[in-house]
Design an enzyme around this catalytic site. Structure first.
Site, PDB file in Angstrom:
ATOM      1  N   TYR A 139       8.106   2.965  -1.798  1.00  0.00           N
ATOM      2  CA  TYR A 139       7.516   1.821  -1.084  1.00  0.00           C
ATOM      3  C   TYR A 139       8.220   0.558  -1.576  1.00  0.00           C
ATOM      4  O   TYR A 139       9.346   0.631  -2.074  1.00  0.00           O
ATOM      5  CB  TYR A 139       6.001   1.864  -1.374  1.00  0.00           C
ATOM      6  CG  TYR A 139       5.157   0.846  -0.677  1.00  0.00           C
ATOM      7  CD1 TYR A 139       5.048   0.838   0.708  1.00  0.00           C
ATOM      8  CD2 TYR A 139       4.446  -0.112  -1.393  1.00  0.00           C
ATOM      9  CE1 TYR A 139       4.252  -0.096   1.354  1.00  0.00           C
ATOM     10  CE2 TYR A 139       3.649  -1.045  -0.751  1.00  0.00           C
ATOM     11  CZ  TYR A 139       3.559  -1.035   0.621  1.00  0.00           C
ATOM     12  OH  TYR A 139       2.768  -1.946   1.255  1.00  0.00           O
ATOM     13  N   LYS A 210       4.798   3.687   4.620  1.00  0.00           N
ATOM     14  CA  LYS A 210       3.375   3.316   4.706  1.00  0.00           C
ATOM     15  C   LYS A 210       2.536   4.576   4.900  1.00  0.00           C
ATOM     16  O   LYS A 210       1.471   4.726   4.310  1.00  0.00           O
ATOM     17  CB  LYS A 210       3.142   2.348   5.869  1.00  0.00           C
ATOM     18  CG  LYS A 210       3.808   0.992   5.707  1.00  0.00           C
ATOM     19  CD  LYS A 210       2.894  -0.033   5.069  1.00  0.00           C
ATOM     20  CE  LYS A 210       3.652  -1.335   4.788  1.00  0.00           C
ATOM     21  NZ  LYS A 210       2.874  -2.309   4.034  1.00  0.00           N
TER      22      LYS A 210
END
Ligand code: OAA
Ligand code: MG
Length: 536
Positions: A139, A210
């Site tokens: 991420y 995500k």
């Protein structure tokens, strides 16, 4: 052509599966290949059973060397694997060791993505067990670099690409996705990827990242997650001139052409998956993000992570800080540097919370919140030239240009940076903040008088022999849990109250230990030791 294709698929499956057609023996045209011509294509059929060689190449079910003796017998795996049996725990240990040995974040990222494509369960086990260490890998910030280099990193495509070429056929494209019970879609058009700008089709790394967190942090099944990238072109010259660019090589479509494709996508999603599928808008540029949210917020289960997710996480940080400071959120004055999706989204949620707590009308609480954009403080004399989403923040004041002057004019108790421009909170700005806040005596007797949180992970700071751990005010604290709640409750619309509730719930996770280290988010205090200072 389209209908012919469909007929051929149906034809092949119905005719050739008929047991009578196999009794004659010999060489049969099982897949209708003999009937294929250059114009009349035949979809290549593979009949797959989840066993043997196919099983080892199916990331959803593959366990690699962790297949037991019994499983190796039952699933026709004998001889396809070396004899050793390595437990998942041991596999995890080995992978973590390998990943830690890589120097570059991008190498770690690639190793994780390759694992996801090979053995999904092991990928999630590793991520869940080491979430604090691996979050910055799969991420922010590494995913940003991965998007920049996306074309050259990936060996296999991930997610669903819907480009202008698919206009008129979006529903068919959705039907090509192999997994049918989708509950969460994260969609981007790649125009504003993190703070990196327009990365076009290469923005796919963001929905993929995500959604990995939807599973690792929210517990949503991977098969229920669908990453989508809408490709309407890119205005990124470098990508347009890159022979290896994976997206449409044209400038971005705008206006009607853009909105028609988006509309077709939104309709197709509802048609294919029903009303309860959650759509998270991610990293759209300002000029589309607000309009899409306003348009589809009333017809779909949708939220914009950059506007609303970010707002909820920042509000949580403020609520936590207030627990320590005492007092009410309505006692505070806010100044934002940056008036885009994050800035105006956070400002609106704060104003709502102030109004909820103090029963003062929203129009009044907004007046406690000031925003600055690249042209200076947003004031009423600028109203006519402001974009729609900035207008509620144009208060009566004379024009002010720089941040330092704005701090002196507004005397905020909270300063929030939501602009992509760095190094703007200078020593002078911070000193001015301290000066006015000491005058206001809002923090009497507190040792750590200021809280600091950043969107990306930030390494610990040593000051006068003590180590402080900045909180990470990132929407990752909100969207997986909010999404899980929405899906579980069977909601069909997202309301502001839900964002306020999410903020309160997150704030409830902050402990004394976090406070004592200067963090007002439930950030791990241990993993940050491993962060390199570059990501600050
Ligand atoms: O992805 C993140 O780290 C936060 C976010 O939504 C963005 O910056 O667009
Ligand atoms: Mg985002």
């Amino acid at each position: 052509m389209e209908s012919t294709l469909k007929e051929m698929r149906v034809g092949a499956s119905v005719l050739d599966m008929d047991p009578k057609s196999t009794v004659g023996g010999g060489v049969e045209d099982v897949y209708g290949e003999d009937r294929a011509t250059e114009d009349l294509l035949v979809t290549p059929w593979t009949i797959s059973v989840a066993s043997g060689y196919t099983l080892l190449r199916d990331p959803q079910h593959n366990k690699g060397l962790a297949f037991t003796e019994k499983e190796r017998d039952a699933h026709y795996l004998r001889g396809l694997l070396p004899p050793a049996i390595i437990s998942q725990q041991l596999q995890e240990k080995k992978l973590l060791k390998t990943i830690r040995q890589y120097q570059l974040p991008l190498q770690k990222y690639s190793a994780m993505m390759e694992l996801e494509e090979r053995n999904e369960r092991l990928f999630y086990k590793l991520l869940i067990d080491n979430v604090e260490e691996l979050l910055p890998v799969v991420y922010t910030p590494t995913v940003g670099e991965a998007c920049q280099k996306y074309g050259s990193i990936f060996k296999r495509p991930q997610g669903l690409y819907i480009s202008l070429k698919e206009k008129g056929k979006v529903l068919d494209v959705l039907k090509n996705w192999p997994r049918k019970s989708v509950q969460v879609i994260v969609v981007t058009d790649g125009e504003r990827i993190l703070g990196l700008g327009d990365l076009g089709c290469q923005g796919m790394g963001i929905p993929v990242g995500k959604l990995a967190l939807y599973t690792a942090l929210g517990g949503i099944r991977p098969s229920a997650c669908l990453p989508v990238t809408i490709d309407v072109g890119t205005n990124n010259e470098e990508l347009l001139n890159d022979e290896f660019y994976i997206g449409l090589k044209q400038r971005r479509a705008t206006g009607q052409e853009y909105y028609e494709l988006l509309h077709e996508f939104m309709r197709a999603v509802k048609q294919n998956y029903g009303e309860k599928v959650l759509i998270q808008f991610e990293d759209f540029a300002n000029h589309n993000a607000f309009e899409l949210l306003a348009k589809y917020g009333t017809t779909h289960l949708v939220f914009n992570d950059d506007i609303q997710g970010t707002a909820s996480v920042v509000l949580a940080g403020l609520l936590s800080a207030l627990k320590l400071l005492g007092g009410n959120i309505a006692d505070h004055t806010f100044l934002f540097l940056g008036a885009g999706e994050a800035g105006t989204g956070i400002a609106e949620l704060i104003a709502l919370e102030m109004s909820r707590q103090s029963k003062v009308p929203l129009e009044e609480t907004r007046k406690m919140i000031w925003l600055m954009d690249s042209k200076g403080l947003i004031v009423s004399s600028r109203k006519d030239s402001l974009q729609q989403f900035k207008k509620p923040w144009a208060h009566e004041h004379e024009p002010v240009k720089g941040l330092l002057d704005a701090v002196k004019a507004v005397k905020p108790t909270v300063l929030i940076g939501t602009s992509g421009v760095g190094k703007t909170f200078t020593k002078e700005v911070i000193e001015a903040m301290v000066f006015y806040n000491e005058l206001k005596k809002l923090t009497p007797g507190l040792r750590a008088k200021q809280f600091f949180a950043s969107g990306s992970p930030f390494a610990p700071v040593e000051y006068e022999g003590e180590v402080f751990y900045p909180g990470q005010s990132n929407n990752t604290y909100i969207f997986p849990g909010l999404g899980l709640g929405l899906v579980m409750s069977g909601a069909i619309r997202v309301h502001d109250d839900m964002l306020l509730a999410a903020a309160e719930a997150l704030s409830g996770q902050v402990t004394e230990e976090h406070f004592s280290k200067g963090a007002d988010f439930p950030t791990s205090l241990y993993h940050q030791k491993n962060l390199s200072p570059y990501c600050c």
